[in-house]
Design a protein around this motif. Structure first.
Motif, PDB file in Angstrom:
ATOM      1  N   GLN A  56      42.934  42.129  49.872  1.00  0.00           N
ATOM      2  CA  GLN A  56      44.288  42.731  49.290  1.00  0.00           C
ATOM      3  C   GLN A  56      44.851  41.267  48.612  1.00  0.00           C
ATOM      4  N   ARG A  57      44.634  40.225  48.566  1.00  0.00           N
ATOM      5  CA  ARG A  57      45.235  39.179  47.859  1.00  0.00           C
ATOM      6  C   ARG A  57      44.518  39.422  46.482  1.00  0.00           C
ATOM      7  N   ALA A  58      43.369  39.501  46.273  1.00  0.00           N
ATOM      8  CA  ALA A  58      42.559  39.585  45.042  1.00  0.00           C
ATOM      9  C   ALA A  58      43.339  40.903  44.353  1.00  0.00           C
ATOM     10  N   ALA A  59      43.509  42.104  44.981  1.00  0.00           N
ATOM     11  CA  ALA A  59      44.269  43.193  44.371  1.00  0.00           C
ATOM     12  C   ALA A  59      45.649  42.855  43.924  1.00  0.00           C
ATOM     13  N   LEU A  60      46.337  42.301  44.734  1.00  0.00           N
ATOM     14  CA  LEU A  60      47.655  41.682  44.350  1.00  0.00           C
ATOM     15  C   LEU A  60      47.904  40.892  43.009  1.00  0.00           C
ATOM     16  N   LEU A  61      46.711  39.821  43.057  1.00  0.00           N
ATOM     17  CA  LEU A  61      46.673  39.073  41.831  1.00  0.00           C
ATOM     18  C   LEU A  61      46.294  39.958  40.532  1.00  0.00           C
TER      19      LEU A  61
END
Length: 316
Positions: free
Chosen positions: A18-23
């Motif tokens: 989820q963090r990678a997608a947000l980034l």
């Protein structure tokens, strides 16, 4: 490996995804607006003196608490719009919302004033949190009046102390006779937990003594206010932005004042960043902002601490 370990690792992997997608969405946001992503040194021979941030020294240099020092040198060289995503470091910061190493997103755009800086931050919120998310803007004085019953621009030390007592705020035994320290205490205890409850909220127009690198103006009530803006969501501070001060002489004076207050507080003064100050003389009008990405990822994923959305957090 136990079943509990397996479940915990699975949740960690999900949150990192989820963090990678947000980034990725964040990077796309800035690329679509013509920002150039830069990578400045993490270890520098200069540091910006700040009152409440302790830098980490390594081999006679400084791990950067923010890339601001180097990024503003790039603005002075003619870069028009830049963003950096990377680690920042602050000594002794541990807790649900703190880690000595964390991910900071910082950006600057030449020609932007206070209004444009706030507008860009609001656009980013809508992009990352959903286009229909309500975003409010609140003056610092209004927030303190609503939640603490004081006028932060006019209240005396005695009035701030009485407000703290009335609100049952725990006051440190060594609390100094300093208005900003009392205001920070009231803000943290009585105001910040209530900010951003209904959606992202941008707090603005701080006392000038609380924004050393910001330009100032006169508000409608005749108070001198700093053109600083901070983003809160669900009681958590996510971002801090300025319509940047461009007066190099005034900036030097403010750094010297910060060092004097550090010494009065029993901490060492920090060397003035002369290369930065020299470049600052060529700094064009601009606005800038820094966002704590780990905190944003924590709230967006429903995690309880930033450690849960980091690959590995430091251990205290």
């Amino acid at each position: 490996m136990t079943d509990d370990d397996s479940s915990r690792f699975a949740l960690h992997r999900e949150r990192l995804q989820q963090r990678a997608a947000l980034l990725a969405r964040l990077r796309a946001f800035f690329a679509a607006r013509g920002f150039v992503e830069v990578a400045t040194p993490l270890l520098c021979d200069e540091v910006i003196p700040e009152l409440h941030i302790e830098p980490i020294a390594v081999e006679g240099r400084w791990l950067q608490a923010s890339p601001e020092l180097s990024m503003k040198r790039l603005l002075a060289e003619g870069m028009p719009a830049i963003v950096q995503i990377g680690p920042a470091f602050r000594r002794g910061e541990y807790g649900r919302l703190h880690n000595p190493e964390f991910t900071m997103v910082e950006w600057y755009r030449v020609g932007d004033d206070f209004v444009a800086g706030v507008s860009l931050l609001a656009e980013l919120c809508r992009e990352l949190l959903g286009g229909d998310v309500p975003i409010t803007q609140t003056a610092y004085a209004d927030a303190l009046a609503t939640h603490a019953g004081i006028d932060p621009h006019q209240a005396s030390l005695a009035e701030l102390a009485r407000a703290s007592e009335r609100l049952a705020v725990v006051v440190p035994a060594d609390m100094p006779e300093d208005r900003d320290e009392w205001l920070n205490l009231l803000l943290a205890a009585a105001v910040e937990p209530r900010l951003g409850a209904a959606g992202p909220e941008i707090l603005c127009d701080y006392p000038p003594s609380q924004a050393a690198l910001a330009a100032t103006r006169i508000d409608p009530q005749g108070n001198v206010v700093a053109e600083r803006f901070e983003l809160y969501w669900r009681g958590v501070e996510l971002a801090n932005g300025y319509h940047e001060l461009t007066d190099g002489t005034e900036l030097r004076r403010r750094f010297e004042e910060v060092n004097a207050r550090r010494v009065a507080d029993g901490r060492a003064a920090l060397p003035l960043p002369e290369k930065f100050l020299a470049a600052h003389a060529r700094l064009p009008p601009c606005s800038g902002c820094a966002l704590g990405f780990d905190r944003l990822a924590m709230l967006a994923s429903g995690a309880g601490s930033i450690a849960e959305v980091m690959t590995f957090a430091w251990e205290e």
